[in-house]
Motif scaffolding. Sequence first.
Motif, short mmCIF file in Angstrom:
data_model
loop_
_atom_site.label_atom_id
_atom_site.label_comp_id
_atom_site.label_asym_id
_atom_site.label_seq_id
_atom_site.Cartn_x
_atom_site.Cartn_y
_atom_site.Cartn_z
N GLY A 25 -21.93 0.27 -8.51
CA GLY A 25 -23.37 0.07 -8.57
C GLY A 25 -23.82 -1.32 -8.21
N ILE A 26 -22.96 -2.09 -7.55
CA ILE A 26 -23.29 -3.45 -7.15
C ILE A 26 -23.88 -3.43 -5.75
CG2 ILE A 26 -22.33 -5.74 -6.63
CD1 ILE A 26 -20.17 -5.17 -8.77
N ASP A 27 -25.02 -4.08 -5.59
CA ASP A 27 -25.64 -4.17 -4.27
C ASP A 27 -24.78 -5.07 -3.37
OD1 ASP A 27 -27.80 -2.60 -5.02
OD2 ASP A 27 -28.97 -4.32 -5.72
N CYS A 28 -24.47 -4.58 -2.18
CA CYS A 28 -23.57 -5.31 -1.28
C CYS A 28 -24.16 -5.41 0.12
CB CYS A 28 -22.22 -4.60 -1.17
SG CYS A 28 -21.27 -4.61 -2.68
N TRP A 29 -23.74 -6.43 0.82
CA TRP A 29 -23.99 -6.48 2.26
C TRP A 29 -22.74 -7.04 2.94
CZ3 TRP A 29 -26.19 -10.36 -0.76
CH2 TRP A 29 -26.02 -11.68 -0.32
N LYS A 30 -22.60 -6.71 4.21
CA LYS A 30 -21.44 -7.13 4.98
C LYS A 30 -21.79 -8.35 5.81
CE LYS A 30 -19.40 -2.51 5.23
NZ LYS A 30 -18.92 -1.42 6.11
N ALA A 31 -20.97 -9.39 5.69
CA ALA A 31 -21.11 -10.57 6.53
C ALA A 31 -20.28 -10.35 7.79
CB ALA A 31 -20.65 -11.81 5.79
N GLU A 32 -20.75 -10.85 8.91
CA GLU A 32 -20.04 -10.63 10.18
C GLU A 32 -18.84 -11.54 10.32
OE1 GLU A 32 -20.49 -8.33 12.42
OE2 GLU A 32 -22.12 -7.45 11.27
N ILE A 91 -20.31 -9.41 0.52
CA ILE A 91 -21.02 -10.15 -0.52
C ILE A 91 -21.75 -9.14 -1.40
CG2 ILE A 91 -22.79 -11.90 -1.01
CD1 ILE A 91 -22.26 -12.94 1.90
N GLY A 92 -21.52 -9.25 -2.69
CA GLY A 92 -22.19 -8.36 -3.64
C GLY A 92 -22.91 -9.16 -4.71
N THR A 93 -24.00 -8.62 -5.23
CA THR A 93 -24.76 -9.29 -6.28
C THR A 93 -25.31 -8.27 -7.26
OG1 THR A 93 -25.48 -11.04 -4.74
CG2 THR A 93 -26.70 -10.84 -6.78
N PHE A 94 -25.25 -8.60 -8.55
CA PHE A 94 -26.01 -7.81 -9.51
C PHE A 94 -26.76 -8.73 -10.46
CE2 PHE A 94 -22.03 -7.75 -12.20
CZ PHE A 94 -22.57 -8.31 -13.36
N ARG A 112 -22.80 -13.28 -8.23
CA ARG A 112 -22.57 -13.07 -6.80
C ARG A 112 -21.05 -12.97 -6.57
NH1 ARG A 112 -25.60 -15.41 -2.81
NH2 ARG A 112 -27.30 -14.58 -4.06
N PHE A 113 -20.63 -11.94 -5.87
CA PHE A 113 -19.21 -11.74 -5.57
C PHE A 113 -19.00 -12.00 -4.08
CE2 PHE A 113 -20.34 -9.00 -9.12
CZ PHE A 113 -19.41 -9.38 -10.08
N ILE A 114 -18.16 -12.95 -3.75
CA ILE A 114 -17.91 -13.33 -2.36
C ILE A 114 -16.47 -12.97 -2.00
CG2 ILE A 114 -17.83 -15.23 -0.71
CD1 ILE A 114 -19.79 -16.74 -2.55
#
Length: 391
Positions: A49-56, A61-64, A132-134
């Motif tokens: 349930g963690i919002d994530c986006w992909k870095a190129e 990267i995920g954040t809750f 923030r999860f990196i």
Amino acid sequence: MINETIKKAIQDNSDEMIDIRRKLHSEPELSWEEYNTSEFVYNYLTGLGIDCWKAEPTGVIGTFKGGNSGKTVALRADMDALSVHELNEDLPFRSAQAGKMHACGHDAHTAMLLAAAKALVAVKEQLPGSVRFIFQPAEEVATGAKAMVSQGAVDGVDDVFGIHIWSQMPTHKVACRPGPSFASADIFKVHFKGQGGHGAMPQDCIDAAIIASSFVMNVQSVVSRTIDPQQPAVVTVGKMTVGTRFNVIAENAELEGTVRCFDPDIRDHIEKQLKIYAEHTAAVYGGTAHVEYIRGTQAVINGAESAELVQQVAVEAFGEGSVYDEKPTMGGEDFSFYLDEVPGSFALVGSGNAGKDTEWAHHHGKFNIDEDAMATGAELYAQYAWAYLTK
């Protein structure tokens, strides 16, 4: 300061964490090639349930947000493997890719941070602030962190924390000194040009092999005679390519090496001195020199407040004897690029165990970790985030 729900979650999920580490270990991917690893991480985090986006091209990267407003703490793990052939022949989960291996523990870092994320989700509503999860690619080529920063990895972050498994420390020990931790790591390349010719007629030639050899022998005095002996610095020539044939005097010589130090003024000084030594050495023999100096990672300098918090967390989570006084290493770590942007620190978690044959040096084909150390690392990640946000 220690959250017991987090501690129990790490313990309850330790088998899954080890399974993940073994999966990643058997499927290593080199720097900027972590496509399957990053896809696995992305799916795992979104499943929590963690919002994530992909870095190129291969970062995640995920954040809750916690139950209440507050600061944002970032936790970082690296994901890439090395072009090293694994020599652990009897390991059931040894690398399935010839010439590729997780020989530095990044498989463990990734699994530990995923376990920490799962534990933190369990206390999400109690957290005042955000996590923030990196998950970073390409640490081994010192370009991943800078790329992640440029894509917003630490935008809005108040503090950043990272961990490295360390085979030179006993299992479960934690080291995080305020001040220097890892050195800056630069690359230099020197091209010497002479005048080639017949090996039997040296009087008609300018021998690039002699120029290069003289430089290698003399350049160590940059450290021993131009730098304060109380300031650590290393200049290493690791590669030398010269000549084409046994009876031909070399016209060209190529050298490559690395510079390590903690002080930015010394870094500038060494860069300047390398050029002076190369040009003057070549001139003595009638040749020329061209020096290329490539700045890699900055020195990792732990913030005092953050490092002291790591030590407090370690003592409360693992006991008084858990804090280990590990000296700074001349190794490099691109975690420094996060610390250029926000305060934070970088800790070492021991995984060396002679009984399990896990004391091999990082980047060696026999490198392996004591998997018991992973619970320590995962809990340190999560408890640090909890402590920082609730202090």
